[in-house]
Every structure is written in structure tokens, then in C-alpha cells.
Enzyme design. Structure first.
Site, PDB file in Angstrom:
ATOM      1  N   LYS A  94     -79.210   4.915  17.938  1.00 21.19           N
ATOM      2  CA  LYS A  94     -78.621   6.155  17.406  1.00 21.19           C
ATOM      3  C   LYS A  94     -79.012   6.253  15.945  1.00 21.19           C
ATOM      4  O   LYS A  94     -78.748   5.328  15.163  1.00 21.19           O
ATOM      5  CB  LYS A  94     -77.108   6.094  17.580  1.00 21.19           C
ATOM      6  CG  LYS A  94     -76.296   7.033  16.703  1.00 21.19           C
ATOM      7  CD  LYS A  94     -74.843   7.082  17.172  1.00 21.19           C
ATOM      8  CE  LYS A  94     -73.871   7.091  16.006  1.00 21.19           C
ATOM      9  NZ  LYS A  94     -72.464   7.120  16.451  1.00 21.19           N
ATOM     10  N   LEU A  95     -79.651   7.373  15.587  1.00 23.92           N
ATOM     11  CA  LEU A  95     -80.043   7.580  14.195  1.00 23.92           C
ATOM     12  C   LEU A  95     -79.037   8.493  13.524  1.00 23.92           C
ATOM     13  O   LEU A  95     -78.715   9.569  14.034  1.00 23.92           O
ATOM     14  CB  LEU A  95     -81.430   8.238  14.116  1.00 23.92           C
ATOM     15  CG  LEU A  95     -82.601   7.521  14.790  1.00 23.92           C
ATOM     16  CD1 LEU A  95     -83.893   8.325  14.552  1.00 23.92           C
ATOM     17  CD2 LEU A  95     -82.753   6.095  14.265  1.00 23.92           C
TER      18      LEU A  95
ATOM     19  N   ASP B  62     -76.726  11.353  15.246  1.00 20.48           N
ATOM     20  CA  ASP B  62     -75.337  11.635  14.855  1.00 20.48           C
ATOM     21  C   ASP B  62     -75.321  12.240  13.458  1.00 20.48           C
ATOM     22  O   ASP B  62     -75.772  11.619  12.495  1.00 20.48           O
ATOM     23  CB  ASP B  62     -74.526  10.329  14.862  1.00 20.48           C
ATOM     24  CG  ASP B  62     -73.037  10.550  14.560  1.00 20.48           C
ATOM     25  OD1 ASP B  62     -72.616  11.713  14.411  1.00 20.48           O
ATOM     26  OD2 ASP B  62     -72.305   9.537  14.482  1.00 20.48           O
TER      27      ASP B  62
ATOM     28  N   ASN C 241     -72.456  13.616  11.932  1.00 21.09           N
ATOM     29  CA  ASN C 241     -71.162  13.548  11.237  1.00 21.09           C
ATOM     30  C   ASN C 241     -70.847  14.842  10.493  1.00 21.09           C
ATOM     31  O   ASN C 241     -70.513  14.813   9.298  1.00 21.09           O
ATOM     32  CB  ASN C 241     -71.110  12.350  10.280  1.00 21.09           C
ATOM     33  CG  ASN C 241     -71.068  11.016  10.995  1.00 21.09           C
ATOM     34  OD1 ASN C 241     -72.038  10.267  10.967  1.00 21.09           O
ATOM     35  ND2 ASN C 241     -69.971  10.723  11.674  1.00 21.09           N
TER      36      ASN C 241
ATOM     37  N   GLU D 299     -74.862  14.232  18.295  1.00 20.78           N
ATOM     38  CA  GLU D 299     -73.435  13.968  18.075  1.00 20.78           C
ATOM     39  C   GLU D 299     -72.931  14.740  16.863  1.00 20.78           C
ATOM     40  O   GLU D 299     -73.524  14.667  15.780  1.00 20.78           O
ATOM     41  CB  GLU D 299     -73.251  12.452  17.875  1.00 20.78           C
ATOM     42  CG  GLU D 299     -71.816  11.987  17.700  1.00 20.78           C
ATOM     43  CD  GLU D 299     -71.727  10.449  17.599  1.00 20.78           C
ATOM     44  OE1 GLU D 299     -72.690   9.755  17.994  1.00 20.78           O
ATOM     45  OE2 GLU D 299     -70.699   9.959  17.090  1.00 20.78           O
TER      46      GLU D 299
ATOM     47  N   LYS E 274     -63.328   7.053  20.491  1.00 19.66           N
ATOM     48  CA  LYS E 274     -62.934   5.987  19.570  1.00 19.66           C
ATOM     49  C   LYS E 274     -61.415   5.918  19.642  1.00 19.66           C
ATOM     50  O   LYS E 274     -60.737   6.860  19.215  1.00 19.66           O
ATOM     51  CB  LYS E 274     -63.342   6.320  18.134  1.00 19.66           C
ATOM     52  CG  LYS E 274     -64.836   6.290  17.872  1.00 19.66           C
ATOM     53  CD  LYS E 274     -65.117   6.679  16.426  1.00 19.66           C
ATOM     54  CE  LYS E 274     -66.616   6.727  16.164  1.00 19.66           C
ATOM     55  NZ  LYS E 274     -66.925   7.441  14.908  1.00 19.66           N
TER      56      LYS E 274
HETATM   57  O1  OSB Z   1     -69.717   8.654  13.400  1.00 20.76           O
HETATM   58  O2  OSB Z   1     -69.873   7.127  14.848  1.00 20.76           O
HETATM   59  C1  OSB Z   1     -69.674   7.466  13.675  1.00 20.76           C
HETATM   60  C2  OSB Z   1     -69.262   4.344  11.511  1.00 20.76           C
HETATM   61  C3  OSB Z   1     -68.261   4.743  10.659  1.00 20.76           C
HETATM   62  C4  OSB Z   1     -67.770   6.018  10.756  1.00 20.76           C
HETATM   63  C5  OSB Z   1     -68.278   6.891  11.723  1.00 20.76           C
HETATM   64  C6  OSB Z   1     -69.269   6.492  12.604  1.00 20.76           C
HETATM   65  C7  OSB Z   1     -69.790   5.197  12.465  1.00 20.76           C
HETATM   66  C8  OSB Z   1     -70.899   4.697  13.271  1.00 20.76           C
HETATM   67  C9  OSB Z   1     -71.010   3.209  13.414  1.00 20.76           C
HETATM   68  O3  OSB Z   1     -71.760   5.397  13.758  1.00 20.76           O
HETATM   69  C10 OSB Z   1     -70.874   2.770  14.799  1.00 20.76           C
HETATM   70  C11 OSB Z   1     -70.665   1.267  14.895  1.00 20.76           C
HETATM   71  O4  OSB Z   1     -69.535   0.797  14.707  1.00 20.76           O
HETATM   72  O5  OSB Z   1     -71.648   0.591  15.183  1.00 20.76           O
HETATM   73 MG    MG Z   2     -70.116   9.744  15.156  1.00 18.86          MG
END
Ligand code: OSB
Ligand code: MG
Length: 367
Positions: free
Chosen positions: A159-160, A186, A188, A211, A260
Site C-alpha cells: 500500500k502506497l 491510501d 488519508n 483508500e 480499525k
Molecule cells: O490510514 O491506514 C492509515 C497509520 C497511521 C494512521 C493511519 C494509517 C496508518 C497506516 C499504517 O497506513 C498501517 C500500519 O499500521 O501498518
Molecule cells: Mg488509511
């Protein structure tokens, strides 16, 4: 189960390398741990809130205060994990704080019953494939080096992290160099509805999913984007509850769900999201928040559920930490082992935990 008290402990743990997303660069984790103490049993919880409110409105100091001042006073005298939802419902939001308490109570309850988290949640496999989340880098060669190493270690999908200015080119470079790997991105929440055409430039690369491209409250925007793209949209930040998940699916805002437990108030609500998604035929996968071995143990139990049909962000301890606070979780032949002992099936290494501890308070409940 009667609890005599709850310990709130703060630790600081450096990451092996900075983890850069569209919202922050994390170089270490400040983590709140919850230990519930019963007459015959103890349990551990890990709060996924980060230092600043940049991923969601929650942050670690706030979570600690909410637990101490608003959640612990609402614990029933005879507590079970199942009773916490109704007990905590008057407190709006603060899912990460609620999840940390629930995780600890459930651990204590299951240890007393001799049952593992995985068995309790309904896990059906002993090992799960692991994905890895790769942060934004300074250059494409640096990114390719990281991806190369993770693939060599056996990760089943990459996942990038993306943001405007770091999206199409890194995806193209990874596709060209590594071919037909399982690849997803992803954002965010880093884009807006006006970026739909730009995001469509990702279409030729056969991504598993995109994502959370848009803000968390923009379900309709995600639905519109999903109708324009053939690449599936997956939601993370927007999915704050099983109801939010059901609404997102009904609206067509996503066709895959990142679950999550920390973001949705705990593993019981996470299980409901799994179930509602499965009922829609929608794949889910276990997200991560750079957890220590404690949170990782519970995430692996969740990842063992039958609806988790895509590899999760459940990487090995060494991907995050030089030394984890539990025995390290390792990737073996591309798979992570789901703990099978009672409760979480793992414990913190107490000497090491004490070295990392910055503050600790014990709140008596029987006083
Ligand atoms: O958006 O999935 C996310 C880590 C911190 C906050 C948000 C995210 C993440 C990750 C890390 O993508 C995933 C991991 O724990 O390996
Ligand atoms: Mg995420």
C-alpha cells in the site's frame, strides 16, 4: 468481572524509520496503554490515538483524559466487554478512548475464560497474509528500494501512501518495476471532489483499491467518485461505526472497507462492521495504526475472520520497531501467525515496558 483498578501508562517508542503520510510525519509513537486489574485476572489495551489530532479528532492526551474522567467512572461494577457499549454511549465520539478500555476488559475476560481473541471474534484461520503500508518518500528510487525490500521479505501486498504531487508517478514506477503485485494506495483524505479527473489517472495501473481519497464526512463525494472509476473505493476515516459502514455501502460510497477497531470504538463494533459488510458481499481488511505487539495481537485475531478477504496492514514488529514491547511478531513465508493463547495471547515484557514508560497512574475503582 470485578475490577479493582485501572492503570493508564504512557510510553514512547521510536519507529525504525519516519512514517510519512499526507497528514503527518511520525518518527516515534507516544502510546497510551490501559491495564485493567481484576481479582483473578488482568488485561491490556492499547489506544491507537496519535500525538496530534491529524488523522482523526482524537489525540493521545485527550484520550487519556476522556478515559480517566468520563469512561472509568461509567464502568459497571460487574463489567464485561459487551456491557461497555451501552455504558459508554452517553459519551459522544472518542472511539479510540473507548476502544482502548474495551480491548483491556475483553483481554481480562478472555484470559479468565481461557479463550483467545481470535476464537471469541470468530477467526477461522491460524495464519494470515500480511500487507505493508509504505510511507511517502523523498524520491522514487528510495521508494523502490523500500518496496523491493518488503517484497523480498514476503509481504503479500503493497500500500502506497499518496498525496497531491506524490501519486501517479510513484504508482507508475512501482508497477513498472515490480509488475503484477497486489498494489493499492491510501490518500488519508488529501484530495477533493475537484480532483476526480486527476485520480482517474490512476485507473490504468490496476490498483486493488483507492483508500479514503476525500474528507471523512464526504460520503456523497466518494459515491460520485466511485461511479466515475472502475478502481474500487475503500473507506477508512469515514467508517466510524457499523451504521456509518452500512450507510456508506447503501450510498455506494465504497465497495471495500478498512476496519480499525481503534477507530470504531473496539473489536465488538469492528466485528459488526465485518458482518454488515459480509452481508453486502463487500470485502473487508484489517487496518493498522502502527500498533505495538499488543494491538497487533488483537488485529491479527480480527484479520482471521472469514470476511477479511484482502491482506491487512498487519506487518511484522520489525517493520515498525527495533524492539517491540511484546515478543516480536514475525512474517514467515509471507504469513503472520494469529495468537492462540488466552486473551490477546501475548504480554508486554515488563522490564522493557518500564524503561519506555514516561508516566503511569493507577486509578482505584473500589474506593
Ligand atoms: O490510514 O491506514 C492509515 C497509520 C497511521 C494512521 C493511519 C494509517 C496508518 C497506516 C499504517 O497506513 C498501517 C500500519 O499500521 O501498518
Ligand atoms: Mg488509511
Amino acid at each position: 468481572m470485578k475490577l479493582s483498578g485501572v492503570e493508564l501508562r504512557r510510553i514512547r517508542l521510536p519507529l525504525v524509520s519516519p512514517f510519512r503520510t499526507s497528514f503527518a510525519t511520525e518518527t516515534e509513537r507516544e502510546i497510551l496503554l490501559v491495564r485493567v486489574v481484576g481479582t483473578e485476572t488482568e488485561g491490556w489495551g492499547e489506544c491507537v490515538a496519535i500525538t496530534e489530532p491529524l488523522y482523526s479528532p482524537e489525540y493521545v492526551d485527550g484520550a487519556e483524559q476522556v478515559i480517566r474522567d468520563f469512561l472509568l467512572p461509567r464502568l459497571p461494577a460487574d463489567v464485561t466487554a459487551g456491557a461497555l457499549g451501552p455504558a459508554f454511549a452517553p459519551v459522544k465520539g472518542h472511539e479510540m478512548a473507548k476502544a482502548a478500555v474495551e480491548m483491556a476488559v475483553l483481554d481480562a475476560e478472555l484470559r479468565a475464560a481461557g479463550m483467545s481473541y481470535a476464537t471469541y471474534l470468530g477467526g477461522t484461520v491460524a495464519r494470515v497474509p500480511a500487507g505493508v503500508s509504505v510511507g511517502i518518500m523523498d524520491s522514487i528510487p528510495e521508494l523502490l528500494d523500500h518496496v523491493d525490500r518488503y517484497l523480498a521479505e514476503g509481504y503479500a501486498r503493497i500500500k502506497l501512501k499518496i498525496q497531491p504531487g506524490w501519486d501517479v508517478e510513484p504508482v507508475r514506477a512501482v508497477r513498472e518495476r515490480f509488475g503484477d503485485i497486489l498494489l493499492q494506495v491510501d490518500a488519508n483524505t488529501a484530495y477533493t471532489r475537484a480532483d476526480a479527473r486527476h485520480l482517474a489517472e490512476l485507473e490504468p495501473f490496476g490498483l486493488l483499491l483507492i483508500e479514503q481519497p476525500l474528507p471523512e464526512d464526504d460520503l456523497l463525494g466518494h459515491a460520485k467518485l466511485a461511479s466515475l472509476l472502475t478502481t474500487p473505493i475503500c473507506l477508512d476515516e469515514s467508517i466510524v461505526s457499523a451504521r456509518a459502514a452500512a450507510d456508506a455501502l447503501a450510498l455506494g460510497a465504497c465497495s471495500i472497507v478498512n476496519v480499525k477497531a481503534g477507530r470504531v470504538g473496539g473489536y465488538l463494533e469492528a466485528r459488526r462492521i465485518h458482518d454488515v459488510s459480509a452481508a453486502h458481499g463487500v470485502p473487508v481488511w484489517c487496518g493498522g495504526m502502527l500498533e505495538t505487539g499488543l494491538g497487533r495481537a488483537a488485529n491479527l485475531a480480527f484479520a482471521a475472520l472469514p470476511g477479511c478477504t484482502l491482506p491487512g496492514d498487519v506487518s511484522a514488529s520489525e517493520r515498525y520497531y527495533t524492539r517491540d514491547i511484546t515478543e516480536p511478531f514475525r512474517l514467515v513465508d509471507g504469513l503472520m501467525t494469529v495468537p492462540s493463547g488466552p486473551g490477546l495471547g501475548v504480554e508486554p515484557i515488563m522490564d522493557y515496558l518500564d524503561e519506555l514508560t514516561e508516566s503511569k497512574r493507577f486509578i482505584r475503582l473500589d474506593a
